[in-house]
Design a protein around this motif. Structure first.
Motif, PDB file in Angstrom:
ATOM      1  N   ASP A 648      31.300  54.823  22.246  1.00  0.00           N
ATOM      2  CA  ASP A 648      31.148  54.035  21.026  1.00  0.00           C
ATOM      3  C   ASP A 648      31.799  54.710  19.826  1.00  0.00           C
ATOM      4  OD1 ASP A 648      30.274  51.527  20.577  1.00  0.00           O
ATOM      5  OD2 ASP A 648      28.258  52.085  19.920  1.00  0.00           O
ATOM      6  N   LEU A 649      32.605  55.717  20.077  1.00  0.00           N
ATOM      7  CA  LEU A 649      33.135  56.506  18.954  1.00  0.00           C
ATOM      8  C   LEU A 649      34.597  56.182  18.634  1.00  0.00           C
ATOM      9  CD1 LEU A 649      31.607  60.038  19.728  1.00  0.00           C
ATOM     10  CD2 LEU A 649      30.763  58.304  18.147  1.00  0.00           C
ATOM     11  N   GLY A 650      35.207  55.304  19.410  1.00  0.00           N
ATOM     12  CA  GLY A 650      36.596  54.947  19.128  1.00  0.00           C
ATOM     13  C   GLY A 650      37.582  56.061  19.384  1.00  0.00           C
ATOM     14  N   LEU A 651      37.198  57.055  20.203  1.00  0.00           N
ATOM     15  CA  LEU A 651      38.098  58.178  20.483  1.00  0.00           C
ATOM     16  C   LEU A 651      38.747  57.980  21.847  1.00  0.00           C
ATOM     17  CD1 LEU A 651      35.727  61.063  19.300  1.00  0.00           C
ATOM     18  CD2 LEU A 651      37.673  60.107  18.048  1.00  0.00           C
ATOM     19  N   GLN A 652      39.967  58.508  21.998  1.00  0.00           N
ATOM     20  CA  GLN A 652      40.693  58.401  23.267  1.00  0.00           C
ATOM     21  C   GLN A 652      40.886  59.808  23.832  1.00  0.00           C
ATOM     22  OE1 GLN A 652      41.229  55.189  24.180  1.00  0.00           O
ATOM     23  NE2 GLN A 652      40.354  54.645  22.198  1.00  0.00           N
ATOM     24  N   ALA A 653      40.357  60.041  25.017  1.00  0.00           N
ATOM     25  CA  ALA A 653      40.516  61.349  25.653  1.00  0.00           C
ATOM     26  C   ALA A 653      41.551  61.262  26.768  1.00  0.00           C
ATOM     27  CB  ALA A 653      39.180  61.832  26.203  1.00  0.00           C
ATOM     28  N   THR A 654      42.438  62.234  26.797  1.00  0.00           N
ATOM     29  CA  THR A 654      43.496  62.272  27.814  1.00  0.00           C
ATOM     30  C   THR A 654      43.408  63.587  28.572  1.00  0.00           C
ATOM     31  OG1 THR A 654      44.865  61.191  26.155  1.00  0.00           O
ATOM     32  CG2 THR A 654      45.989  61.978  28.123  1.00  0.00           C
ATOM     33  N   PRO A 655      43.422  63.530  29.910  1.00  0.00           N
ATOM     34  CA  PRO A 655      43.423  64.802  30.631  1.00  0.00           C
ATOM     35  C   PRO A 655      44.762  65.524  30.448  1.00  0.00           C
ATOM     36  CG  PRO A 655      43.466  62.937  32.155  1.00  0.00           C
ATOM     37  CD  PRO A 655      43.427  62.373  30.792  1.00  0.00           C
ATOM     38  N   VAL A 656      44.706  66.824  30.281  1.00  0.00           N
ATOM     39  CA  VAL A 656      45.941  67.622  30.241  1.00  0.00           C
ATOM     40  C   VAL A 656      45.883  68.629  31.381  1.00  0.00           C
ATOM     41  CG1 VAL A 656      46.486  67.350  27.794  1.00  0.00           C
ATOM     42  CG2 VAL A 656      44.903  69.140  28.494  1.00  0.00           C
ATOM     43  N   SER A 657      47.048  68.924  31.935  1.00  0.00           N
ATOM     44  CA  SER A 657      47.069  69.754  33.147  1.00  0.00           C
ATOM     45  C   SER A 657      46.690  71.203  32.849  1.00  0.00           C
ATOM     46  CB  SER A 657      48.445  69.677  33.792  1.00  0.00           C
ATOM     47  OG  SER A 657      49.435  69.927  32.814  1.00  0.00           O
ATOM     48  N   ALA A 658      47.008  71.679  31.661  1.00  0.00           N
ATOM     49  CA  ALA A 658      46.692  73.073  31.333  1.00  0.00           C
ATOM     50  C   ALA A 658      46.508  73.189  29.841  1.00  0.00           C
ATOM     51  CB  ALA A 658      47.829  73.977  31.782  1.00  0.00           C
ATOM     52  N   MET A 659      45.898  74.289  29.433  1.00  0.00           N
ATOM     53  CA  MET A 659      45.771  74.517  28.001  1.00  0.00           C
ATOM     54  C   MET A 659      47.173  74.654  27.419  1.00  0.00           C
ATOM     55  SD  MET A 659      42.717  74.503  26.728  1.00  0.00           S
ATOM     56  CE  MET A 659      42.469  75.596  25.314  1.00  0.00           C
ATOM     57  N   PRO A 660      47.446  74.014  26.296  1.00  0.00           N
ATOM     58  CA  PRO A 660      48.782  74.119  25.717  1.00  0.00           C
ATOM     59  C   PRO A 660      49.059  75.555  25.257  1.00  0.00           C
ATOM     60  CG  PRO A 660      47.290  73.047  24.195  1.00  0.00           C
ATOM     61  CD  PRO A 660      46.538  73.211  25.473  1.00  0.00           C
ATOM     62  N   SER A 661      50.348  75.837  25.088  1.00  0.00           N
ATOM     63  CA  SER A 661      50.713  77.210  24.749  1.00  0.00           C
ATOM     64  C   SER A 661      50.449  77.543  23.277  1.00  0.00           C
ATOM     65  CB  SER A 661      52.183  77.430  25.082  1.00  0.00           C
ATOM     66  OG  SER A 661      52.954  76.461  24.386  1.00  0.00           O
ATOM     67  N   VAL A 662      50.171  76.524  22.465  1.00  0.00           N
ATOM     68  CA  VAL A 662      49.926  76.825  21.046  1.00  0.00           C
ATOM     69  C   VAL A 662      48.596  77.546  20.886  1.00  0.00           C
ATOM     70  CG1 VAL A 662      51.267  74.861  20.229  1.00  0.00           C
ATOM     71  CG2 VAL A 662      48.809  74.611  20.592  1.00  0.00           C
ATOM     72  N   LYS A 663      48.474  78.214  19.757  1.00  0.00           N
ATOM     73  CA  LYS A 663      47.245  78.952  19.466  1.00  0.00           C
ATOM     74  C   LYS A 663      46.074  77.972  19.320  1.00  0.00           C
ATOM     75  CE  LYS A 663      45.819  82.790  16.644  1.00  0.00           C
ATOM     76  NZ  LYS A 663      45.635  83.153  15.242  1.00  0.00           N
ATOM     77  N   THR A 664      44.928  78.394  19.797  1.00  0.00           N
ATOM     78  CA  THR A 664      43.727  77.554  19.632  1.00  0.00           C
ATOM     79  C   THR A 664      42.590  78.419  19.107  1.00  0.00           C
ATOM     80  OG1 THR A 664      42.873  77.995  21.846  1.00  0.00           O
ATOM     81  CG2 THR A 664      44.387  76.124  21.621  1.00  0.00           C
ATOM     82  N   HIS A 665      41.562  77.762  18.621  1.00  0.00           N
ATOM     83  CA  HIS A 665      40.332  78.487  18.271  1.00  0.00           C
ATOM     84  C   HIS A 665      39.135  77.598  18.584  1.00  0.00           C
ATOM     85  CE1 HIS A 665      41.065  76.351  14.298  1.00  0.00           C
ATOM     86  NE2 HIS A 665      39.820  76.017  14.565  1.00  0.00           N
ATOM     87  N   PRO A 666      37.967  78.212  18.755  1.00  0.00           N
ATOM     88  CA  PRO A 666      36.806  77.411  19.139  1.00  0.00           C
ATOM     89  C   PRO A 666      36.336  76.484  18.017  1.00  0.00           C
ATOM     90  CG  PRO A 666      36.374  79.774  19.358  1.00  0.00           C
ATOM     91  CD  PRO A 666      37.667  79.638  18.653  1.00  0.00           C
ATOM     92  N   VAL A 667      35.878  75.316  18.418  1.00  0.00           N
ATOM     93  CA  VAL A 667      35.237  74.373  17.489  1.00  0.00           C
ATOM     94  C   VAL A 667      33.755  74.428  17.804  1.00  0.00           C
ATOM     95  CG1 VAL A 667      35.032  71.953  16.851  1.00  0.00           C
ATOM     96  CG2 VAL A 667      37.266  72.890  17.440  1.00  0.00           C
ATOM     97  N   ARG A 668      32.983  75.011  16.915  1.00  0.00           N
ATOM     98  CA  ARG A 668      31.562  75.226  17.220  1.00  0.00           C
ATOM     99  C   ARG A 668      30.674  74.290  16.407  1.00  0.00           C
ATOM    100  NH1 ARG A 668      32.548  80.642  19.413  1.00  0.00           N
ATOM    101  NH2 ARG A 668      33.582  81.686  17.680  1.00  0.00           N
ATOM    102  N   ALA A 669      29.519  74.004  16.967  1.00  0.00           N
ATOM    103  CA  ALA A 669      28.527  73.193  16.251  1.00  0.00           C
ATOM    104  C   ALA A 669      27.795  74.111  15.277  1.00  0.00           C
ATOM    105  CB  ALA A 669      27.551  72.570  17.243  1.00  0.00           C
ATOM    106  N   ALA A 670      28.327  74.185  14.073  1.00  0.00           N
ATOM    107  CA  ALA A 670      27.766  75.104  13.075  1.00  0.00           C
ATOM    108  C   ALA A 670      26.311  74.763  12.783  1.00  0.00           C
ATOM    109  CB  ALA A 670      28.589  75.013  11.801  1.00  0.00           C
TER     110      ALA A 670
END
Ligand SMILES: [Zn+2]
Length: 1004
Positions: A648-670
């Motif tokens: 019900d959130l209007g979001l589209q999720a797509t599977p990806v084969s691997a984590m992308p090579s770009v830098k990432t950081h955690p998204v935490r429930a503050a």
């Protein structure tokens, strides 16, 4: 303004002139055959403080053998001193009436946020009440002229026999306490009185009454009043909470419809096909018909309505003046521009909006009241002004309210065929809008990247009873030709000068939403989706409320105003319930959700407790798809879990084969603390409402709690300190209310105050503020790594206590931005706060603080206002020549480092020399969004002197100690209207421990 006033005066004279002709209208007089309730009547007289504070309509109470008077529940008469009934008691009485009289029917119309009931009471003849449904069906044809094919003759047949509905609403503003008892007695009179004057009303129309609109607030107010009665020598606490979320602003919700009370009254108004919505308030002596004011009027109301306002209003003044009641007037300080008021539900749904301000004492005490000169001065529109000083009682108030209402009802009934016809005409003119003034439709494209917010906007329109359609195939519309800019006088290219711009077209994909304007409630859709322009030259210099609100802009979704009537021929189907469906497009172990600054991303983070979510710090591609910065990468969630969470959130999720090579950081429930003051809770109330609707949990704590907790980091990652409102000063936030004298002001449940707290906060004494301990605790929280988020007045506060070095606040000289929609520009898209946003963002601004940055600690921004001087000093040669000094070779002047208004000014070598005040690059403020350039600042509303804030920082992230202070000059969360800027707050929350991501530092 002069023209308007003259018109009104002519109207006034003509109305008065008609009345003087004597056209057979029934005069108010008792039925000599009907006995009077002498005991009740004696008390009416006793509690009325002057013989001229009453009228022949209410200076007695007719007796009835079987119908109980309000005394049955109140223990005294309506308006008696010392008596304020709870909503429940008011309902009890209305239901006693219903039981005793076939002329009364009570309907439950919904619940409040805290679960209390709201009711509507219909009073009319038994025959009318028996035919309620059949009559409603007739009125429905007038309300929707499409059902009778816009056939005026058929409309006239219905107009000739339909019974109109006049809907009265009381005490939406909880400290305005008189309406419930006035309406109890009014219901009794309408049900019992056999005088021809009242009988005509009863037989001729249906009076619908919601005696208490803000039920939660009413019960709190009665609690406070009871506390006052049992502590007569003490000061009593101010009503800090009314409803669960907001106070006075509950009467500013008729656009966003976020509060239950708005929704319930709107549904009742629309479903009952009522012609009038008349809302009762108290503030101005003694009865001010505050319906119209002196303009500017809302641009989307039908001129038929503005005439109706004047007709009923001036007739009211005339009737009550003849009764000898002083201080009854209309016109005056109001503008009728914003459609946010509860009464405006009627104005925007082809009815008649009305509002009274009567005089109230904020309780049921009888008080000596002294007025200001401007309140008792005689003006052209107030020929019989209130008295400078009087003893005023709640009974006086009830006399005025009832007399005003009864004369209104009677006049309305006398002219009901005219008003019913107008009701039809206004609806018909709404339906014929596309071919008249236009537009033909609004279109919301199916390929909008923010489908969740798009659905949220459409849901607001559906609450407003607007019909939504969806195109079943792609279509093209012709866009209006933009007026060519005036050619320059010295334009050399005459060709360019003469060629008119060609019309352009726009294609919309299948599935695009179409809001047709050939529907009866096109008016409200048009008013919400269109742009507003309030001229700085308008004679009205003090807008009563917001001047701009364009919903598409504030929701951050695409809305196209289409004037091409061919859009109405597009194949489309009606959509009953707009929903933003989410989907997972395949199997996988890592899912990516593109970040388009949809608030529902935060909902998802808190929903998926156990999933690990990372944010990509740069855009990337995967499987041929492009993903934006801030894209969510989700692990440890199955497809089923994800599907369930985003359905019900209007979001589209797509599977990806691997984590992308770009830098990432955690998204935490503050872990969030939400801080409020005991000064005012309304402005932050809109923030609570938004977070609750999004399912974001938080601890709701006061500044007093902050002052007692020296280790806030142990419990919280983020502290939200939303605006206090009313431009609260830093000293007020720290000091609170005066406590050097007087008594404690408790806000807690006691035997006298069982309803005070609800699910909100409590305290033994509202007076203490944040205090210096609280300031120290906030400083320590940020120093140790916490994130503090402030907006408008709390940003000023944070800066004034030195929580964010390198940012200062300037004082506006001439700037006037009164609740307007303004343009902002993205400055640092790599900041997590900006994830999902585009270059341009519209935001709500109400004279926001003007931030300036400095790279030197403790220094003001040092930004000069106005144009910089580019001329050389006086000397030899022409303007571009270097000067000389006699007797030595010339030297080059070194370039001064240049920076933009919103930037940290670059430092000169002089400034850097042994300067311990220079803020290291990593500690300097980081501007995320700035205000647009002066010419592009105005989106909707009023902006005067906008160059004072143009280009200045609008959202700044200031690294402080190990933490951050994130300062807003705009108010990102407001009245359920600003969904487009919610994610600035939510991004800060979700990326609280990675706010430095993507940061580029200055060299020196
Ligand atoms: Zn009010």
């Amino acid at each position: 303004m002069h023209i308007l006033r003259c018109l009104a005066l002519v109207l006034f004279l003509s109305v008065a002139g008609t009345a003087a002709l004597g056209d057979g209208e029934t005069a108010p007089a008792r039925d000599p055959k009907q006995p009077v309730d002498d005991a009740y009547t004696a008390k009416i007289h006793k509690y009325t403080t002057q013989p001229f504070f009453t009228s022949p309509l209410v200076d007695y109470l007719p007796a009835s053998k079987n119908v109980p008077t309000p005394e049955a529940v109140l223990g005294d008469v309506a308006g008696a001193p010392g008596i304020l009934p709870y909503a429940e008691d008011v309902y009890k009485y209305m239901r006693l009436l219903e039981k005793a009289s076939p002329r009364v029917k009570v309907f439950s119309i919904g619940k409040t946020e805290e679960g209390r009931e709201m009711i509507a009471v219909a009073v009319s003849s038994p025959e009318n009440l028996k035919n309620l449904e059949a009559n409603r069906a007739q009125l429905a044809k007038l309300a929707d002229p499409r059902t009778i094919k816009l056939d005026d003759a058929e409309a006239d047949r219905i107009v000739a026999q339909a019974v109109p509905v006049y809907y009265i609403t009381g005490t939406i503003h909880s400290p305005e306490t008189g309406a419930p008892t006035a309406l109890m007695e009014l219901a009794y009179r309408l049900a019992v009185d056999e005088s021809p004057y009242i009988r005509e009303i009863r037989d001729g129309m249906i009076t619908l009454i919601t005696p208490v609109v803000e039920v939660d607030g009413r019960d709190r107010m009665v609690d406070i009043y009871r506390w006052h009665l049992s502590h007569p020598k003490d000061f009593y606490p101010p009503l800090i909470y009314w409803g669960k979320y907001v106070a006075h602003d509950n009467n500013r919700d008729a656009m966003g419809v976020t509060l239950k009370l708005t929704e319930n009254v709107l549904n009742t108004y629309v479903d009952s096909k009522a012609q009038v919505l008349h809302d009762l308030h108290e503030s101005v002596p003694y009865l001010y018909d505050n319906t119209a004011g002196d303009g500017p009027f809302n641009a989307w109301v039908d001129p038929i309505l503005t005439d109706e306002w004047e007709m009923i209003g001036w007739r009211n003044v005339s009737d009550m003046t003849k009764f000898g009641m002083p201080g009854v007037f209309t016109h005056g300080v109001f503008d009728t521009w914003s459609p946010g008021y509860l009464m405006f539900i009627a104005a925007m749904h082809n009815g008649i909006s009305r509002l009274y301000e009567t005089f109230g004492n904020g309780g049921a005490d009888t008080l000596e009241r002294t007025l200001d000169q401007e309140e008792y001065a005689r003006t052209w529109y107030r020929q019989n002004p209130p008295l400078p000083k009087v003893l005023w009682s709640q009974r006086d108030n009830n006399n005025y309210e009832q007399t005003g209402l009864l004369t209104s009802l009677h006049y309305f009934n006398e002219n009901k065929r005219l008003f019913l016809k107008n009701f039809y005409l206004k609806a018909k003119r709404s339906v014929t809008k596309p071919s008249a003034e236009g537009p033909a439709a609004y279109v919301l494209p199916a390929d909008d990247p923010r489908l969740g917010s798009q659905a949220a906007l459409l849901q607001v329109l559906q609450k407003q009873a607007v019909e939504i359609s969806r195109a079943t195939s792609a279509f093209t519309v012709t866009l209006p030709v933009k007026k060519a800019a005036k050619p320059k006088k010295d334009a050399k290219d005459t060709k360019e000068k003469d060629t008119p711009p060609a019309p352009t077209t726009r294609q919309f994909p299948a599935g695009s939403y179409i809001i047709r304007m050939d529907q009866p409630y096109s008016r409200i859709a048009d008013a919400l989706l269109d742009y507003q322009y309030w001229s700085p030259d308008d004679p009205q210099k003090t807008p009563y409320d917001d001047t701009g609100w364009t919903f598409g802009e504030l929701f951050g979704v695409q809305v196209t105003r289409v004037t091409d009537t061919k859009v109405l021929d597009v194949a489309m189907e009606r959509v009953k319930d707009v929903r933003a469906l989410g989907a997972v497009s395949g199997e996988g172990t890592i899912f990516a959700i593109n970040n388009n600054a949809e608030p529902s991303l935060a909902t998802l983070r808190y929903k998926l407790h156990d999933a690990s979510i990372e944010a990509a710090e740069e855009p990337f591609e995967s499987g041929g798809k492009k993903f934006s910065r801030g894209t969510f990468l989700i692990r440890n969630a199955t497809r089923a879990q994800l599907t369930d969470a985003i359905s019900d959130l209007g979001l589209q999720a797509t599977p990806v084969s691997a984590m992308p090579s770009v830098k990432t950081h955690p998204v935490r429930a503050a872990r969030i603390a939400f801080v409020h003051t005991w000064l005012s809770t309304q402005t932050e109330g809109w923030w609570r409402l938004a977070l609750d609707n999004l399912g974001i949990p938080y601890d709701y704590i006061s500044t007093q709690t902050v002052s007692k907790n020296s280790d806030l980091n142990a419990k919280y990652d983020v502290i939200l300190f939303p605006p206090v409102g009313f431009f609260a000063s830093p000293t007020a936030i720290i000091n609170g209310l005066p406590s050097a004298w007087g008594n404690p002001l408790p806000w807690k449940n006691t035997p006298e105050t069982p309803n005070l707290v609800g699910k909100n906060d409590s305290t033994d004494d509202m007076r203490p503020g944040l205090g210096w301990e609280g300031v120290a605790n906030l400083q320590s929280f940020v120093a140790k790594g916490g994130v503090l988020l402030t907006a408008t007045d709390t940003s000023r506060f944070a800066l004034s206590i030195g929580l964010a070095d390198g940012v200062s606040v300037g004082n506006a000289q001439k700037m006037k931005i009164v609740g307007s929609v303004v343009g902002t520009r993205l400055v640092d898209g790599a900041s997590p706060i900006a994830y999902g946003y585009d270059e341009k963002l519209s935001a709500y601004c109400d004279n926001g603080p003007i931030f300036s940055l400095s790279s030197v600690s403790g220094a003001r921004g040092g930004r000069r206002l106005g144009a910089e001087s580019h001329t050389r000093p006086t000397g030899r040669g022409t303007m571009d020549d270097p000067d000389f000094t006699i007797g030595r070779p010339g030297v080059e002047v070194p370039d001064e480092p240049k920076s933009e208004i919103w930037e940290n000014p670059l430092l000169t070598d002089e400034q850097l020399h042994n300067n311990f005040r220079v803020i290291p690059p990593a500690n300097r403020a980081r501007v995320i969004f700035r205000y647009a350039d002066s010419k592009e600042l105005l989106i909707s509303g009023l902006i005067e002197g906008g160059d004072e804030i143009a280009q200045h920082a609008a959202v700044v992230d200031v690294p402080t100690g190990n933490g951050h202070v994130v300062l807003f000059s705009i108010n990102p969360v407001y009245r359920g209207e600003t969904r487009g800027t919610y994610s600035l707050v939510l991004n800060t929350i979700l990326n609280f421990d990675s706010l430095n991501a993507g940061r580029k530092l200055a060299e020196k």
